[in-house]
Design an enzyme around this catalytic site. Sequence first.
Site, PDB file in Angstrom:
ATOM      1  N   THR B 101       0.795  -1.226   0.000  1.00 10.77           N
ATOM      2  CA  THR B 101       0.000   0.000   0.000  1.00 10.77           C
ATOM      3  C   THR B 101       0.832   1.282   0.000  1.00 10.77           C
ATOM      4  O   THR B 101       0.392   2.291  -0.473  1.00 10.77           O
ATOM      5  CB  THR B 101      -0.952   0.005   1.201  1.00 10.77           C
ATOM      6  N   THR B 177       1.808  -3.966   4.549  1.00 15.09           N
ATOM      7  CA  THR B 177       1.834  -4.086   6.010  1.00 15.09           C
ATOM      8  C   THR B 177       1.440  -5.466   6.514  1.00 15.09           C
ATOM      9  O   THR B 177       1.847  -5.852   7.603  1.00 15.09           O
ATOM     10  CB  THR B 177       0.901  -3.049   6.661  1.00 15.09           C
ATOM     11  N   ASP B 178       0.671  -6.221   5.731  1.00 14.22           N
ATOM     12  CA  ASP B 178       0.148  -7.490   6.249  1.00 14.22           C
ATOM     13  C   ASP B 178       1.248  -8.419   6.761  1.00 14.22           C
ATOM     14  O   ASP B 178       1.128  -8.997   7.832  1.00 14.22           O
ATOM     15  CB  ASP B 178      -0.649  -8.232   5.163  1.00 14.22           C
ATOM     16  N   LYS B 254       1.877  -6.722  13.570  1.00 19.32           N
ATOM     17  CA  LYS B 254       0.677  -5.997  13.154  1.00 19.32           C
ATOM     18  C   LYS B 254      -0.447  -6.410  14.076  1.00 19.32           C
ATOM     19  O   LYS B 254      -0.805  -7.591  14.121  1.00 19.32           O
ATOM     20  CB  LYS B 254       0.345  -6.322  11.696  1.00 19.32           C
TER      21      LYS B 254
END
Lengths: 619, 435
Positions: B101, B177-178, B254
């Site tokens: 992203t 980010t995952d 996360k």
Amino acid sequence: MDWEKVGLKMGLEIHQQLDTESKLFCPCRTELTDSEPDHDIVRNLRPTQSELGKFDRAAFEEAMRKLHFHYENYHEETCLVEADEEPPHPLNPEALEIAVTIALLLNMKVVDEFHTMRKQVIDGSNTGGFQRTGLVATDGHLETPQGTVKIENLCLEEDAARRIRETGDGVVFRLDRLGIPLVEITTDPSMSDPQQLREVAYQIGQILRSTRVKRGLGTIRQDLNISIRDGARVEVKGVQDLDLIPEIVEREVKRQLSLVEIRDTLQERGAVVEDKIFDVSEVFADTESRIISSAESVLAVKLSGFDGLIGVEIQPGRRLGTEMADYAKKRGVSGIFHTDELPAYGITEEEVRGLREAVGASQGDAVVMVAHERVTAENALREVIRRAEMAIQGVPEETRKALPDGNTQYLRPLPTSSRMYLETDIPLFRIEDDLLEGIRRNLPELPSEKKERIMRDYGLSEDLASQLVKRNLVDEFEALTEFRVDTTVIASLLAYTLRELRREGHDVDGLGLDELRDAIKLLEAGKISKDALRDIVACMADESLAAEDAAGKLNLLLLAEDEIESIIREIVEGNLDMISERGMGAMGPLMGQAMGRLRGRADGKVVNRILREKIQERL
Amino acid sequence: MSYRGRARKFLESASIDVGDMVRVEKPDVTYEGMVLDRADDADDRHIVLKLENGYNIGVEISDAMIELLEKGSEPRIKLPPVEAAEDPELPDVSIISTGGTVASIIDYRTGAVHPAFTADDLLRANPELLDIANIRGRAVFNILSENMKPEYWVETARAVYGEIKDGADGVVVAHGTDTMHYTSAALSFMLRTPVPVVFTGAQRSSDRPSSDASLNIQCSVRAATSEIAEVTVCMHATMDDLSCHLHRGVKVRKMHTSRRDTFRSMNALPLAEVTPDGIKILEENYRKRGSDELELSDRVEERVAFIKSYPGISPDIIKWHLDEGYRGIVIEGTGLGHCPDTLIPVIREAHDMGVPVAMTSQCLNGRVNMNVYSTGRRLLQAGVIPCDDMLPEVAYVKMCWVLGQTDDPEMACEMMRENIAGEINERTSIAYFRG
């Protein structure tokens, strides 16, 4: 004014909040709150590119201000969606249904598939930097005495965050309002009669009120689009009072005509705006003017050929200089000085001469100056230069704010359509034929139809009927007509009595339909008189009593006829002298005595009849 | 174009392409606008028009007639070229883009956020970076972080190694980010680095004005010029656009699906708080710039299973992995490091086969201790490796790496228990868990 001759063209844009259970893209309630916020978030926004790759003028200008934004959050009233910390939930179908209802009432064609768009707005009023909006319908129309008006578009969108206050480094917004569903209705911009514009605004307002929309201050906003042939399209935001519309139009037309005249003069004179900003602080080294002497620096620009034109009035009390000042103020100064209004503000004639000399202004030139901290002053003067260049071109396209006197004030440049791109977090919404037909079959009665019907069906006066419609009380009225009581009594209780009582400080808002029903039932049963209704309702409200208890407490329950008779007999026997003296002439004074004792507890007609009988018996 | 079926035929019959201006007539309404592509997961009964007012709508085609008004070209996003003069006073920072992203743009064709930016594009969007460092950009691959695999960790590690070798004073890795914390852990084990290696990403896509990408990338570049020569993750410290936290790459996770401050240091404190203008050290215990020689150990074993224990889990799951030839197993156990005792025989079998089995806790916070309950003790006897306060994901990545370094199960077991890149903290501070 001859509107045709100046080529006046107007359109209307109405924003109305919908009265849905939850917000457009999250499950939060659609109510505002005044309680203390639970959490503050600080954000910055920066402009991005749309899918067509065009950079937006308005978005860019706002970005230049580089403001910090603060957002007030709540644990209960708002959630992560408003805070831009969670993707939007799917479209609220209730909101779409209301929007489609309004579209059909405006004779519009509903789109087959609703696509949610992102409309870039980076003034901080939307946490995402864009407002979510989608086109619901196009191509409708309304009939007015001045002819048919086309309704171009109806969009369903989310309301913006509430601007609470400005701080040193930015603006504080509250997230309670962000996401409340809103319809935006735009007419075609071809109206040329200000009265028609007012009429269309009124009619659309009436249609909106027949559907599930919010009521009250700030729930509806009207914007006008105004242009004349040689002028430019100007959007006037925030028109509160429909009756002010013709005045706003007239003043805006005058403004544009004056700006066109100024343009012509400027072009004739070969006016030029130079890009150079002069430091003229020296000139004011020993100035008596307190505004000037307290500033860090004094900067100025020369506007060649502008002499005398900056002071020209373009709207009552507003000059070209005011327009320039409005642009400059966007950069954080409180105002500008220009040579058309000097000497003034403690600035002497000699200083004006020095000022002109410092920038090399000759006769026919004007000078604009700003006294402020250097960078701010420079930015402000750049805006003045920009606005002065526009003056040579004519009328700039702008978004302006409606002022209470009918004048308008610069807000920002007109947005362009390239601000729009697809909101990819929300699925496309197919508007099925079944849904459309279901809504079409159950369209609400328009206010005008409703008024006609209750006048006809219940024999109400036009005044009462329109009060009931206006106050949205027709359903309550019709519910109460189940009792065999004069409909006018019911209607005036709802339309007038309750309002008067509220104004007098009685807490009538706690009274529901059931309480009113109890009171009317007493009336139907002949237990109270219609004159006593007002006091009984007031007492019910104040002391939370049932209707009968309130009537009893106030001693307003009607007496049985034999009780009335015995009271009247007492009065007659106490006044035998008067009766023998005056005969039936005693009727008047004795009626007064009787009503004094029986007021509210006996019907005047009945008292009258019994008293007459009793006197006659004695004669 | 991604139109298919009826909609495709409808457009082709009138020789209309995406980007053309058209008029569409329906029995009761006429629209004029530009044909836009349609998400390929949407139906084939509608075409998408962008009307003059900027709105997109879907028009049902069964009763529609279409007419070409003007040929157009498919709209494309064009950005001005970057021309930045090098400032000899500033450090050199390389930005390596892997997709995700932080480096993405809206794709109206599929209606989704897709990686499309090169690392260079980051610079166009964030010219402020040039005040912090001389920026060199390089796109390694363009991949959504959920599609990451151990082989991409290797590729990323080699790219970072190459940049450092070429003289970069710090490296920033833009990553989805995952799975960012998997890759940051992987590089922590693969690389010994004399300079900072900073992972960053975005929780709000970079096509929107409110994207967190901008602050994250600025803070990351700042962190890449700092003295903290470790593999770290740099993301929003709070929901505010004010500062980022710099987390040790093996002590971060996360923890929220959508919030900006999703990354949290676990069983540790963040190393520093970073703003675009500066860095504030919060944890002094870090490896200083220049204290290590650059070294790359990039072999990994991909056949490692990562299994979550749950009530009712069947030993068949572990059995299957053994039969399939998996070489290591990491269990995300319950509580202090447990799984049902029905798994003990198959775990012993794994151990006997030379397949190391490591135990972590799905509590995430705190450390495993397998001496407290009898199940724990029996698991230890069966050969399970307790992973202390190591995060489950880190233990998985470490197992992949360890088995890439050695074929000897004893050795692997030893390496799993050794603190190699700061993944194990001996001490559990009261400050680590705030509930």
